[in-house]
Design a protein around this motif. Structure first.
Motif, PDB file in Angstrom:
ATOM      1  N   GLY A   1      -3.178   0.764  -3.457  1.00 40.10           N
ATOM      2  CA  GLY A   1      -2.580  -0.501  -3.066  1.00 40.10           C
ATOM      3  C   GLY A   1      -3.591  -1.612  -2.981  1.00 40.10           C
ATOM      4  O   GLY A   1      -4.800  -1.412  -3.221  1.00 40.10           O
ATOM      5  N   PRO A   2      -3.139  -2.806  -2.617  1.00 40.30           N
ATOM      6  CA  PRO A   2      -4.005  -3.989  -2.648  1.00 40.30           C
ATOM      7  C   PRO A   2      -5.169  -3.926  -1.670  1.00 40.30           C
ATOM      8  O   PRO A   2      -6.192  -4.573  -1.913  1.00 40.30           O
ATOM      9  CB  PRO A   2      -3.046  -5.141  -2.310  1.00 40.30           C
ATOM     10  CG  PRO A   2      -1.872  -4.506  -1.652  1.00 40.30           C
ATOM     11  CD  PRO A   2      -1.747  -3.159  -2.265  1.00 40.30           C
ATOM     12  N   THR A   3      -5.056  -3.179  -0.572  1.00 44.00           N
ATOM     13  CA  THR A   3      -6.171  -3.092   0.373  1.00 44.00           C
ATOM     14  C   THR A   3      -6.749  -1.687   0.445  1.00 44.00           C
ATOM     15  O   THR A   3      -7.434  -1.341   1.400  1.00 44.00           O
ATOM     16  CB  THR A   3      -5.746  -3.551   1.779  1.00 44.00           C
ATOM     17  OG1 THR A   3      -4.650  -2.745   2.234  1.00 44.00           O
ATOM     18  CG2 THR A   3      -5.318  -5.009   1.772  1.00 44.00           C
ATOM     19  N   VAL A   4      -6.492  -0.886  -0.591  1.00 44.88           N
ATOM     20  CA  VAL A   4      -7.079   0.448  -0.678  1.00 44.88           C
ATOM     21  C   VAL A   4      -8.212   0.409  -1.698  1.00 44.88           C
ATOM     22  O   VAL A   4      -7.954   0.241  -2.890  1.00 44.88           O
ATOM     23  CB  VAL A   4      -6.041   1.498  -1.097  1.00 44.88           C
ATOM     24  CG1 VAL A   4      -6.699   2.879  -1.218  1.00 44.88           C
ATOM     25  CG2 VAL A   4      -4.896   1.554  -0.096  1.00 44.88           C
ATOM     26  N   PRO A   5      -9.460   0.532  -1.271  1.00 48.08           N
ATOM     27  CA  PRO A   5     -10.570   0.468  -2.223  1.00 48.08           C
ATOM     28  C   PRO A   5     -10.571   1.687  -3.135  1.00 48.08           C
ATOM     29  O   PRO A   5     -10.259   2.806  -2.703  1.00 48.08           O
ATOM     30  CB  PRO A   5     -11.813   0.459  -1.315  1.00 48.08           C
ATOM     31  CG  PRO A   5     -11.367   1.089  -0.045  1.00 48.08           C
ATOM     32  CD  PRO A   5      -9.922   0.729   0.118  1.00 48.08           C
ATOM     33  N   PRO A   6     -10.901   1.489  -4.418  1.00 47.10           N
ATOM     34  CA  PRO A   6     -10.909   2.634  -5.351  1.00 47.10           C
ATOM     35  C   PRO A   6     -12.048   3.596  -5.040  1.00 47.10           C
ATOM     36  O   PRO A   6     -13.070   3.222  -4.467  1.00 47.10           O
ATOM     37  CB  PRO A   6     -11.102   1.969  -6.711  1.00 47.10           C
ATOM     38  CG  PRO A   6     -11.803   0.676  -6.410  1.00 47.10           C
ATOM     39  CD  PRO A   6     -11.277   0.227  -5.073  1.00 47.10           C
ATOM     40  N   ALA A   7     -11.846   4.837  -5.404  1.00 49.60           N
ATOM     41  CA  ALA A   7     -12.865   5.875  -5.219  1.00 49.60           C
ATOM     42  C   ALA A   7     -13.165   6.502  -6.570  1.00 49.60           C
ATOM     43  O   ALA A   7     -12.244   6.849  -7.323  1.00 49.60           O
ATOM     44  CB  ALA A   7     -12.389   6.933  -4.236  1.00 49.60           C
TER      45      ALA A   7
ATOM     46  N   ASN B   1       0.853  -1.176   0.000  1.00 47.42           N
ATOM     47  CA  ASN B   1       0.000   0.000   0.000  1.00 47.42           C
ATOM     48  C   ASN B   1       0.896   1.235   0.000  1.00 47.42           C
ATOM     49  O   ASN B   1       1.928   1.265   0.672  1.00 47.42           O
ATOM     50  CB  ASN B   1      -0.895   0.026   1.237  1.00 47.42           C
ATOM     51  CG  ASN B   1      -1.935  -1.081   1.207  1.00 47.42           C
ATOM     52  OD1 ASN B   1      -2.633  -1.265   0.213  1.00 47.42           O
ATOM     53  ND2 ASN B   1      -2.034  -1.831   2.298  1.00 47.42           N
ATOM     54  N   VAL B   2       0.512   2.232  -0.764  1.00 48.71           N
ATOM     55  CA  VAL B   2       1.319   3.438  -0.913  1.00 48.71           C
ATOM     56  C   VAL B   2       0.464   4.657  -0.609  1.00 48.71           C
ATOM     57  O   VAL B   2      -0.678   4.761  -1.086  1.00 48.71           O
ATOM     58  CB  VAL B   2       1.886   3.557  -2.348  1.00 48.71           C
ATOM     59  CG1 VAL B   2       2.728   4.816  -2.493  1.00 48.71           C
ATOM     60  CG2 VAL B   2       2.694   2.324  -2.708  1.00 48.71           C
ATOM     61  N   ILE B   3       0.995   5.566   0.184  1.00 48.03           N
ATOM     62  CA  ILE B   3       0.340   6.853   0.431  1.00 48.03           C
ATOM     63  C   ILE B   3       1.320   7.957   0.072  1.00 48.03           C
ATOM     64  O   ILE B   3       2.451   7.979   0.566  1.00 48.03           O
ATOM     65  CB  ILE B   3      -0.091   7.001   1.906  1.00 48.03           C
ATOM     66  CG1 ILE B   3      -1.091   5.902   2.279  1.00 48.03           C
ATOM     67  CG2 ILE B   3      -0.709   8.375   2.149  1.00 48.03           C
ATOM     68  CD1 ILE B   3      -1.514   5.945   3.744  1.00 48.03           C
TER      69      ILE B   3
END
Length: 301
Positions: free
Chosen positions: A238-244, A203-205
């Motif tokens: 990232g893999p556990t960041v849901p799209p918006a 996951n990337v921020i």
């Protein structure tokens, strides 16, 4: 003179990397402000006293104990040594040589861009070196401060129409107007190099601590003609960041709650902000444990 650089004693609260490290997450941090002295802040720290950035233009010196643990210092500081010279070939992609004679101000601005490119390139190389040696890191924070100074120096050339009667000379706009855009391409490629070293997609921020805007009044900011604006960026992927489907209204206070959420922690009591990930409309809830950052002994469920 080194005290002119941001020191850990100036902090009023422990940073996210320290909270996570105390909570049992193997944590690395590279060149964030307030990371000097580095001991005790995270599992591996390359502090903000590593390397020669824009501070060298002000003749600010640094200390030698820039890395913790000290046993890794010689290895992790290799990218900041004189051995890798300035990358003239890479810099020419951002600002091709023109052969023009520049005013003292433009020379200073170009020097600032060179310093920014040099420290950001070396910082990415150091972060890759750290990740290669600690592939199990659960959190890696990397501060790339060069783009801030590029925007300070080049804003007037990228957005000349915003300056009215103070518009820079057309020849300078022609030569320097694309520097900001090219620098973003460099940063994008550099981050791709770093992310390619992960064994699994992380996951990337991406967060900026401010935006930029024109600075026309010299009495307001005499050094730079681009200065801080209130609207920055906050990008999570990232893999556990849901799209918006649409951009969301977020705050700088939301950074730590979002990181905590992605790593499965509840927030310490009294912390402001909310998880941007957990606030995703229609997204499945991310499981958080009763473990709280800030405690030295936790057990996540």
């Amino acid at each position: 003179a080194h005290d002119a650089r941001l020191h850990a004693r100036m902090r009023q609260r422990p940073p996210i990397w320290e909270l996570l490290s105390h909570a049992g997450v193997e944590t690395g941090v590279v060149r964030f402000d307030f990371t000097y002295p580095p001991e005790g802040q995270a599992d591996v720290v390359i502090s903000n006293h590593a390397g020669r950035d824009i501070w060298r233009l002000a003749h600010v010196t640094v200390d030698s104990d820039a890395v913790a643990p000290a046993s890794l210092q010689d290895d992790l500081l290799v990218p900041f040594s004189e051995a890798p010279p300035f990358d003239e070939v890479g810099f020419a992609k951002i600002l091709p040589p023109s052969g023009r004679t520049h005013s003292w101000r433009v020379r200073f601005e170009i020097d600032a861009v060179r310093a920014a490119y040099d420290i950001d390139r070396r910082t990415i190389d150091a972060a890759i070196r750290l990740l290669d040696r600690r592939p199990g890191l659960g959190f890696l924070g990397v501060y790339l401060g060069g783009f801030d100074n590029v925007c300070h120096a080049m804003w007037q050339y990228r957005f000349p129409d915003a300056y009215g009667d103070a518009t820079p000379p057309p020849a300078d706009v022609k030569e320097l107007g694309a520097v900001i855009d090219r620098y973003l391409v460099f940063l994008d490629d550099a981050l791709a190099r770093l992310l390619a070293r992960y064994r699994r997609q992380p996951n990337v921020i991406l967060v900026s601590d401010h935006g930029h805007a024109p600075s026309i009044d010299a009495s307001d900011e005499p050094l730079w003609r681009g200065w801080h604006g209130k609207t920055g960026i906050f990008i999570a992927y990232g893999p556990t960041v849901p799209p918006a489907a649409q951009p969301r209204q977020v705050s700088y206070f939301d950074v730590v709650p979002t990181v905590a959420d992605l790593l499965g922690f509840a927030l310490p009591p009294g912390m402001h902000g909310r998880s941007v990930v957990g606030a995703a409309p229609g997204a499945g809830a991310i499981t958080t444990s009763t473990a709280r950052m800030g405690e030295r002994s936790v057990a996540r469920t």
